[in-house]
Design an enzyme around this catalytic site. Structure first.
Site, PDB file in Angstrom:
ATOM      1  N   ASP A  26       5.814   8.277  -3.489  1.00 33.30           N
ATOM      2  CA  ASP A  26       5.124   8.754  -4.832  1.00 33.30           C
ATOM      3  C   ASP A  26       3.460   8.665  -4.418  1.00 33.30           C
ATOM      4  OD1 ASP A  26       5.296   5.850  -3.971  1.00 33.30           O
ATOM      5  OD2 ASP A  26       3.913   5.470  -5.913  1.00 33.30           O
ATOM      6  N   TYR A 145       1.949  -6.928  -5.624  1.00 31.98           N
ATOM      7  CA  TYR A 145       0.998  -7.336  -4.233  1.00 31.98           C
ATOM      8  C   TYR A 145      -0.146  -8.439  -4.682  1.00 31.98           C
ATOM      9  CZ  TYR A 145       2.623  -2.876  -2.359  1.00 31.98           C
ATOM     10  OH  TYR A 145       3.250  -1.928  -1.698  1.00 31.98           O
ATOM     11  N   LYS A 175       9.077  -6.129  -4.332  1.00 33.86           N
ATOM     12  CA  LYS A 175       8.420  -5.794  -3.153  1.00 33.86           C
ATOM     13  C   LYS A 175       6.944  -6.343  -3.158  1.00 33.86           C
ATOM     14  CE  LYS A 175       6.190  -1.454  -1.339  1.00 33.86           C
ATOM     15  NZ  LYS A 175       6.208   0.115  -1.427  1.00 33.86           N
TER      16      LYS A 175
END
Length: 266
Positions: A26, A145, A175
């Site tokens: 992406d 994150y 993730k």
């Protein structure tokens, strides 16, 4: 979350035995048409021939994905920002679950920067997204994150908080960044019951990439969601095969390099 038959089936499409080699591509919206993404069809063909379980793009690229992915799974990413905009951490919505379904997605993904000034709005958007996805039995990959003015992106405590946040709001896979070694990454994996996959980050040598993957798997991680380290590689098929060998075959680094046809550099 409680698995429905549809959710379970779609998780099988984007992984193998609940382990995952996902190649996000992406980056065209974030970085522009960088190396590996101009002819994205060839790159998708290569990484999926190499063993990637799924590829990930924004929904507008879907027509270029389906003919090239060799029956691999497809994930549509639903927020973004650009490097030339005022704040790269300010990820904004780019679509809905319904948009992703119309694009032929098996799952959706969403990026949240935990610890940033944009965390509150992203947290709210992720929560709404998981609720919408649950109605359709669509898996959600949360890219959680640890990023902010007072947050170190490789701090295992911050990463553990980020992955736990993803579970708390209803994601199915999470993730996050790698903490640097297997021992510290165990804390991150143990912070959630979700499968944890690692980002690739800035590209290093092939050995460094595979040592990172090996460390994450040894710590109990479920695989990778690795972009530039794979799609910008001189041999994207080979590096995908090597990464898949670690994740799915439990190979050591030297074996994986050999299986990928890559140089056994020291």
């Amino acid at each position: 979350m409680t698995l429905t038959a549809g959710l379970d089936a779609r998780l099988d499409r984007i992984g193998t035995d609940r382990r995952y080699v996902i190649v996000p591509m992406d980056h065209g919206i974030t970085l522009g048409p960088v190396t590996g993404l101009k002819d994205i069809e060839s790159t998708i063909d290569a990484v999926t021939r190499g063993g990637a379980d799924a590829v990930l793009t924004q929904r507008g690229i879907a027509p270029r994905v389906h003919s090239s992915k060799n029956d691999a799974g497809y994930i549509v990413h639903l927020n973004a920002s650009t490097t030339i905009g005022p704040d790269e951490n300010d990820k904004r919505l780019t679509g809905t679950v319904e948009d992703a379904i119309r694009a032929g997605a098996d799952a959706v993904s969403f990026h949240i920067n935990v610890g940033s000034t944009h965390e509150p709005g992203q947290l709210e958007d992720l929560s709404k997204l998981t609720s919408a996805a649950d109605r359709f039995g669509i898996p959600v990959l949360a890219m959680a994150y640890a990023r902010g003015p007072d947050v170190a992106g490789d701090d295992p405590e911050a990463l553990g908080h980020a992955v736990r946040l993803a579970e708390e709001v209803g994601a199915d896979i999470v993730k996050t960044g790698y903490s640097g070694d297997a021992d510290s990454f165990e804390h991150v994996v143990e912070a959630t019951r979700l499968p944890v996959v690692i980002a690739g980050g800035s590209r290093g040598t092939d050995r460094q990439t595979l040592e990172m993957v090996r460390g994450a798997v040894d710590a109990g991680g479920a695989g990778v969601s690795m972009g530039r380290s794979i799609f910008q590689h001189e041999d994207p098929e080979g590096i995908a095969r090597a990464v898949a060998a670690v994740v799915h075959e439990d190979r050591d680094v030297d074996e994986a390099l050999e299986l990928g046809g890559l140089a056994l550099e020291v």
